[in-house]
Enzyme design. Structure first.
Site, mmCIF file in Angstrom:
data_model
loop_
_atom_site.group_PDB
_atom_site.id
_atom_site.type_symbol
_atom_site.label_atom_id
_atom_site.label_comp_id
_atom_site.label_asym_id
_atom_site.label_seq_id
_atom_site.Cartn_x
_atom_site.Cartn_y
_atom_site.Cartn_z
ATOM 1 N N GLU A 24 0.782 -1.358 -0.125
ATOM 2 C CA GLU A 24 -0.057 -0.135 -0.041
ATOM 3 C C GLU A 24 0.850 1.189 0.000
ATOM 4 O O GLU A 24 0.705 2.026 0.853
ATOM 5 C CB GLU A 24 -0.964 0.054 1.112
ATOM 6 N N GLU A 73 -4.961 -8.706 1.375
ATOM 7 C CA GLU A 73 -5.480 -8.401 2.621
ATOM 8 C C GLU A 73 -6.886 -8.286 2.411
ATOM 9 O O GLU A 73 -7.311 -7.699 1.368
ATOM 10 C CB GLU A 73 -4.988 -6.839 3.184
HETATM 11 C C1 FCB Z 1 -3.844 -2.165 5.899
HETATM 12 C C2 FCB Z 1 -2.419 -2.285 6.311
HETATM 13 C C3 FCB Z 1 -2.497 -3.603 7.446
HETATM 14 C C4 FCB Z 1 -3.519 -3.474 8.314
HETATM 15 C C5 FCB Z 1 -4.752 -3.425 7.953
HETATM 16 C C6 FCB Z 1 -5.983 -3.169 8.858
HETATM 17 O O1 FCB Z 1 -4.000 -0.977 5.345
HETATM 18 O O2 FCB Z 1 -1.765 -2.788 5.308
HETATM 19 O O3 FCB Z 1 -1.151 -3.557 7.889
HETATM 20 O O4 FCB Z 1 -3.304 -2.535 9.278
HETATM 21 O O5 FCB Z 1 -4.966 -2.241 6.820
#
Ligand code: FCB
Length: 479
Positions: free
Chosen positions: A175, A370
């Protein structure tokens, strides 16, 4: 034809045979042991120790103590039955000042982790940079200077040479848009800068770091090892035609600013000019390096954003101002569930994101690197954590993934965020995202109900049908 089948009477739907199931973490969020074995400080050590930066005043000094619990944490993955583990390497364990001599003890730690994973048939999936820049590099200008991009590539070579025979997949950055925006523009994450000029420069240097690291990894690794990046495009939705132009602008400013250079080799001309790096930072060859072909794209997805016209001086329930867009508000529709983070729960946003990226990447394999939710988890008197919201969240989002697969999108895997509760950045430990509950007093890990549910899906490759609703709320079968 796609690989999906419906499982007769039970109504369960099946993921493709080769679908990779995993769970993820990142170094600063779980490791602790910040002063051990020669580790250098990172920007998150400094930020979390600065008063009022983390809401709870907490730090990652101990976190989940995962540095000392390699075997125990790998055992959790084995118990879950997942095929892959996404974790990040702390740059400042390997190169304590970000450059120069290698700290062998740091590399040895990750070597023991990848060996333990392989011994348990779990594919190690490495993120090189999950937000923990060595503090020394920040003091030399951080992501606002070009050197940092070149140094990430050198660090990538060191790690690839040391671990490359065992790591199954690599992502360069996690990110980058959050490093730019929260780290340099609004200051809610380390290094806590609030400087639009630095943020615009960081945009180019982070993306360049990705491009140079990609080259370094490819030079060190066999051609068969997939390399990508994890981006977090957020769907922006217009409520009303009069919000459409603003939504297009937000998409350019927050999503396309990273997607376009990586996928198409150019910054979006529609983005607000002060968000874009000045031309004199962009050298010949940079955009080619940034847009070199990827083997896959990692997609982090949590929530969509609804935008409508609104009066900043008289905000209505569920509204908050959209910075830099006077007269427009972000709106949380009351009918849409939200998590304790205040994030909307809307699986369709994942389906939409996957479909969009399929189109924009020309069919590149996509991994959900994620996806997950925070909930008010607690251990009940029976010693269990009944996180039914998380079970619903996972089921709904996996359903969206299956629909994307049915629509012909090449989704190759899913990594739940997170394997275990951990240090949630500026929220400290007050936000729990794990499949495993962590009792921070004892460091005991306890599987939540969602771990049982996710494990069942990962082991069988089947998404069970919803059970009939009780009290109007669908219940998820977990046994
Ligand atoms: C994302 C991050 C991860 C975690 C999630 C909830 O943006 O990459 O590390 O904090 O959010």
């Amino acid at each position: 034809m796609n690989a999906l089948t419906t499982n007769g009477a039970s109504g369960a739907r099946r993921f493709p045979e080769a679908f990779l199931w995993g769970a993820g973490t990142s170094a600063y969020q779980i490791e602790g042991a910040v002063n051990e074995d020669g580790r250098g400080r990172s920007i998150w050590d400094v930020f979390s120790h600065t008063p009022a930066k983390v809401r709870t005043g907490e730090t990652g000094d101990i976190a989940c103590d995962s540095y000392h619990r390699v075997a125990e944490d790998v055992e959790l993955l084995t118990e879950l039955g997942v095929g892959a583990y996404r974790f990040s390497i702390a740059w400042s364990r390997v190169l304590p000042t970000g450059r120069g001599p290698v700290n062998q003890a740091g590399l040895d730690h990750y070597r023991s982790l990848v060996d333990e994973l392989r011994a348990n048939d779990i594919v190690p999936v490495v993120t090189l940079y999950h937000w923990d820049l060595p503090q020394n590099l920040e003091e030399d200008g951080g992501w606002a200077v070009r050197d940092t991009a070149e140094l990430l590539a050198q660090y990538a070579s060191v790690v690839a040479q040391a671990l490359g025979d065992q790591v199954g997949m690599w992502t360069t950055l996690n990110e980058p848009q959050q490093s730019i925006h929260q780290g340099y523009r609004v200051g809610t994450h380390a290094p806590g800068r609030q400087d639009p000029g630095l943020a615009a420069a960081a945009t180019h240097h982070l993306l360049l770091a990705h491009g140079l690291a990609l080259q370094a990894l490819r030079a060190a690794l066999p051609a068969t090892v997939p390399v990508g990046i994890a981006l977090d495009p957020h769907p922006f939705r217009a409520l009303g035609e009069d919000a459409e132009a603003t939504v297009a602008q937000l998409d350019a400013d927050h999503n396309r600013v990273c997607l376009d250079p990586v996928l198409h080799g150019a910054y979006p001309t529609e983005a607000q000019p002060d968000l874009l790096p000045p031309d004199d930072l962009i050298r010949a060859g940079d955009m080619e390096a940034i847009s070199a072909p990827l083997d896959f794209l990692g997609v982090n997805y949590y929530r969509p954003h609804y935008i409508r016209r609104g009066d900043w001086s008289q905000l209505l329930l569920g509204e908050s101002p959209v910075p830099a867009h006077p007269g427009f508000v972000e709106y949380l529709p009351p009918e849409c569930p939200r998590t304790v983070m205040g994030w909307l729960v809307e699986p369709e946003g994942l389906h939409e994101t996957l479909t969009r990226l399929h189109r924009e990447t020309g069919g590149l394999p996509l991994y959900i690197t994620e996806n997950g939710c925070a909930a008010e988890d607690y251990v009940n008197p029976d010693g269990e954590v009944n996180d039914s919201e998380r079970v619903d969240y996972i089921r709904g989002h996996l359903d969206a993934v299956l629909r994307a697969v049915e629509d012909g999108v090449d989704v190759a895997g899913y990594f739940h965020w997170s394997l275990l509760d951990n240090f949630e950045w500026a929220w400290g430990y007050r936000r729990r995202f794990g499949l495993y509950y962590v009792d921070y007093g004892t460091q005991r890990r306890l599987p939540k109900r969602s771990a049982a549910f996710y494990s069942q899906v990962a082991r069988t490759g089947e998404l069970p049908a919803l059970e009939p609703a009780i009290d109007g709320r669908p219940l998820a079968p977990v046994d």
